[in-house]
Write an enzyme that holds these catalytic residues in place. Structure first.
Site, PDB file in Angstrom:
ATOM      1  N   LYS A   1       0.804  -1.223   0.000  1.00  0.00           N
ATOM      2  CA  LYS A   1       0.000   0.000   0.000  1.00  0.00           C
ATOM      3  C   LYS A   1       0.836   1.272   0.000  1.00  0.00           C
ATOM      4  O   LYS A   1       0.442   2.289  -0.554  1.00  0.00           O
ATOM      5  CB  LYS A   1      -0.964  -0.005   1.189  1.00  0.00           C
ATOM      6  CG  LYS A   1      -2.096  -1.002   0.981  1.00  0.00           C
ATOM      7  CD  LYS A   1      -3.353  -0.596   1.686  1.00  0.00           C
ATOM      8  CE  LYS A   1      -4.523  -1.437   1.226  1.00  0.00           C
ATOM      9  NZ  LYS A   1      -4.365  -2.874   1.577  1.00  0.00           N
TER      10      LYS A   1
ATOM     11  N   SER B   1       1.455  -9.822  -1.436  1.00  0.00           N
ATOM     12  CA  SER B   1       1.142  -8.397  -1.261  1.00  0.00           C
ATOM     13  C   SER B   1       1.504  -7.858   0.116  1.00  0.00           C
ATOM     14  O   SER B   1       1.710  -6.662   0.281  1.00  0.00           O
ATOM     15  CB  SER B   1      -0.337  -8.141  -1.548  1.00  0.00           C
ATOM     16  OG  SER B   1      -1.147  -8.997  -0.763  1.00  0.00           O
TER      17      SER B   1
ATOM     18  N   GLU C   1      -9.519   6.940   3.937  1.00  0.00           N
ATOM     19  CA  GLU C   1     -10.467   5.999   4.525  1.00  0.00           C
ATOM     20  C   GLU C   1      -9.706   4.719   4.803  1.00  0.00           C
ATOM     21  O   GLU C   1      -8.721   4.421   4.138  1.00  0.00           O
ATOM     22  CB  GLU C   1     -11.610   5.709   3.548  1.00  0.00           C
ATOM     23  CG  GLU C   1     -11.305   4.654   2.464  1.00  0.00           C
ATOM     24  CD  GLU C   1     -10.225   5.057   1.454  1.00  0.00           C
ATOM     25  OE1 GLU C   1      -9.962   6.272   1.339  1.00  0.00           O
ATOM     26  OE2 GLU C   1      -9.643   4.159   0.815  1.00  0.00           O
TER      27      GLU C   1
HETATM   28  C1  LIG Z   1      -5.218  -3.873   1.292  1.00  0.00           C
HETATM   29  C2  LIG Z   1      -4.520  -5.129   0.968  1.00  0.00           C
HETATM   30  C3  LIG Z   1      -4.922  -5.942  -0.124  1.00  0.00           C
HETATM   31  C4  LIG Z   1      -6.097  -5.627  -0.979  1.00  0.00           C
HETATM   32  O1  LIG Z   1      -6.053  -4.436  -1.675  1.00  0.00           O
HETATM   33  P1  LIG Z   1      -5.788  -4.359  -3.247  1.00  0.00           P
HETATM   34  O2  LIG Z   1      -6.063  -2.958  -3.596  1.00  0.00           O
HETATM   35  O3  LIG Z   1      -6.737  -5.329  -3.908  1.00  0.00           O
HETATM   36  O4  LIG Z   1      -4.382  -4.771  -3.472  1.00  0.00           O
HETATM   37  C5  LIG Z   1      -4.184  -7.085  -0.391  1.00  0.00           C
HETATM   38  N1  LIG Z   1      -3.139  -7.450   0.375  1.00  0.00           N
HETATM   39  C6  LIG Z   1      -2.738  -6.714   1.426  1.00  0.00           C
HETATM   40  C7  LIG Z   1      -1.556  -7.185   2.225  1.00  0.00           C
HETATM   41  C8  LIG Z   1      -3.407  -5.534   1.755  1.00  0.00           C
HETATM   42  O5  LIG Z   1      -2.995  -4.807   2.809  1.00  0.00           O
END
Ligand SMILES: *Cc1c(COP(=O)(O)O)cnc(C)c1O
Length: 396
Positions: free
Chosen positions: A90, A377, A112
Site C-alpha cells: 500500500k 502483497s 479511509e
Molecule cells: C489492502 C490489501 C490488499 C487488498 O487491496 P488491493 O487494492 O486489492 O491490493 C491485499 N493485500 C494486502 C496485504 C493488503 O494490505
C-alpha cells in the site's frame, strides 16, 4: 489495444466520475497536476529516491524452491511486497499521492481505511513528509483492528470514527468524500486502491505498477523469459493491477485475479464473480448488491479483501477475458498461509494467502517448464490473532 482510461476516465463501460458537482474542480485539478508530474523528471526522481531509500525497493523476486518441489508442477516465484516498509504494497501508492499533495501545496491528508492498513500507510507518509493526517474508519473496524488504530495514533494521525451505515469501510469512504468536499482547498484525499472517481484508478495503478515493472526485469534475469502465469489477490485490485499492468500487452502471460470467496454463497467479497455493474464510490464497476441496488454486506477473513466493489479497470479486463477471475474461501486461504510458512519460511498476509492457495490448485496441473509468479502483497503478522481464532486456540 486502446490506451486506458480514455480522457473522461472510462475503461470501456466502467470508471468515470460519478460525484457531486462540488468535487469536480478538485478532481480536474488533481488530474492536471498528475499528468504534469508524470512527465516531470524532478517528480520522478523524488519518487524513485523514496521508493529506494524509504520503502526499500526493488523488492526481491524470490524463487520458491521448496514450494515448487512440494507442489510438483510449474516453477514458482514470489514477488516480495511483504518486504516493503510497513509490510505491504500500500505504501507504493501513498508515497506517490503524498508527493502529489506536496506539489499541490496541500497541508492535510485524509484517508479511509477498513482494516487500517491503508490508514497506517497514509499516516506513515504524512509523518515522513510533514502533513497533518486524519483517517476515517468505521466504528466496527476500530474495535476489530485496535492495533492499527494505535499505530496510526503513534504516527501522529487523528482517527475519525464513522458511525453511519454499517460502520465499516464503505461508510468510511463516504465520510472521507464528504470531508473532502468541505475542505478541498487545503486537503488531499488519499484513496487506497484502484477505485473511486477518475483520475484515482489511473494514478493508483501507475504508482503500483512499479511491482510489475520490477517483476518483468527480475524474471528475465532469472529465467531469460516472461512468466506464464501471474497470480494476485483482489480487494480493490491495486496489488493485482500493479503486477499485471506492465504485462497486459504480453498476450502469452496469463493473469489470475483471486477474489475472496469468504464462507461461500451470500457471505463473500467476490465482486467480479458474484456482483454486477453499478456505481460505488464515484465510479461504475462490478458491485456486490441486491436486486434493488443496495450494497450487500460482505465477508472475508482477510480484512483487505472485504470490500463490495473492485477497481473499474479490473472489471473491464475481466469482461475482455484478459484476466481470469477465481475465488478462494477463508479456510483454503488459511491453508495457503500455512503452506507458504512451512515450505518457505514466509508468513503471508491472509489476503496474499488467497493467491498462494489458488497457486496450490493450479501449479500441479502445469508442466515443470512453466513459470508462475505469485504476488505476496503483504506479511501476515497482522493476521495472527484472527487465524488463531479461526482455527481455534490449539489447532496449530
Ligand atoms: C489492502 C490489501 C490488499 C487488498 O487491496 P488491493 O487494492 O486489492 O491490493 C491485499 N493485500 C494486502 C496485504 C493488503 O494490505
Amino acid at each position: 489495444m486502446p490506451k486506458l482510461p480514455d480522457k473522461h476516465g472510462h475503461f470501456g463501460l466502467y470508471g468515470g466520475r460519478y460525484v457531486a458537482e462540488t468535487l469536480m474542480p478538485a478532481l480536474l485539478e488533481l488530474e492536471e497536476v498528475y499528468c504534469q508530474c508524470r512527465r516531470d523528471s524532478t517528480f520522478k526522481r523524488e519518487l524513485r529516491a523514496l521508493q529506494r531509500d524509504y520503502i526499500g525497493r526493488p523488492t526481491p523476486l524470490t524463487f520458491a524452491a521448496r514450494l515448487t518441489e512440494r507442489l510438483g508442477g510449474a516453477k514458482i516465484y514470489l514477488k516480495r511486497e511483504d518486504l516493503c516498509h510497513t509490510g505491504a504494497h500500500k505504501i507504493n501508492n501513498t508515497i506517490g499521492q503524498a508527493l502529489l499533495a506536496k506539489r499541490m501545496g496541500k497541508e492535510r491528508l485524509i484517508a479511509e481505511t477498513g482494516a487500517g492498513q491503508h490508514g497506517v500507510a497514509t499516516a506513515t507518509v504524512a509523518a515522513l513528509l510533514g502533513f497533518s493526517c486524519e483517517v476515517f474508519m468505521g466504528r466496527e473496524d476500530t474495535v476489530r483492528q485496535a492495533p492499527n488504530v494505535f499505530r496510526m495514533r503513534l504516527l501522529g494521525a487523528t482517527l475519525r470514527e464513522v458511525i453511519s451505515g454499517s460502520q465499516t469501510l464503505k461508510d468510511a469512504m463516504n465520510e472521507a468524500l464528504r470531508d473532502w468536499i468541505t475542505h478541498v482547498a487545503h486537503t488531499f484525499y488519499v484513496i487506497g486502491t484502484v477505485a473511486g472517481p477518475h483520475p484515482y484508478p489511473m494514478l493508483v495503478r501507475d504508482f503500483q505498477s512499479v511491482i510489475g515493472r520490477e517483476t518483468k526485469k527480475q524474471i528475465v534475469r532469472h529465467e531469460g523469459r516472461l512468466p506464464d502465469y501471474l497470480i494476485a489477490c483482489v480487494g480493490g485490485g491495486s496489488n493485482a493491477l500493479g503486477l499485471f499492468a506492465p504485462f497486459l500487452l504480453e498476450t502469452a502471460v496469463h493473469m489470475v485475479a483471486v477474489e475472496a470467496g469468504g464462507l461461500g454463497a451470500g457471505r463473500n467479497a467476490a465482486s467480479m464473480a458474484n456482483g454486477y455493474a453499478g456505481v460505488l464510490h464515484g465510479s461504475k464497476t462490478y458491485v456486490l448488491q441486491d436486486e434493488t441496488g443496495q450494497i450487500a454486506a460482505t465477508h472475508s477473513l482477510a480484512p483487505g479483501l472485504d470490500y463490495p466493489g473492485v477497481g473499474p479497470e479490473l472489471s473491464y479486463w475481466n469482461d475482455q477475458q484478459r484476466i481470469r477471475c477465481v475465488t478462494v474461501q477463508d479456510a483454503h486461504a488459511v491453508e495457503g498461509m500455512r503452506l507458504l510458512a512451512e515450505t518457505e519460511g514466509i508468513i503471508p498476509a491472509l489476503e496474499s494467502a488467497h493467491a498462494v492457495a489458488y497457486a496450490a490448485t493450479l501449479v500441479p496441473q502445469l508442466p515443470a517448464t512453466a513459470i508462475v509468479v505469485i504476488n505476496v502483497s503483504g506479511r501476515g503478522d497482522k493476521d495472527l490473532q484472527s487465524v488463531a481464532s479461526f482455527l481455534g486456540e490449539n489447532a496449530l
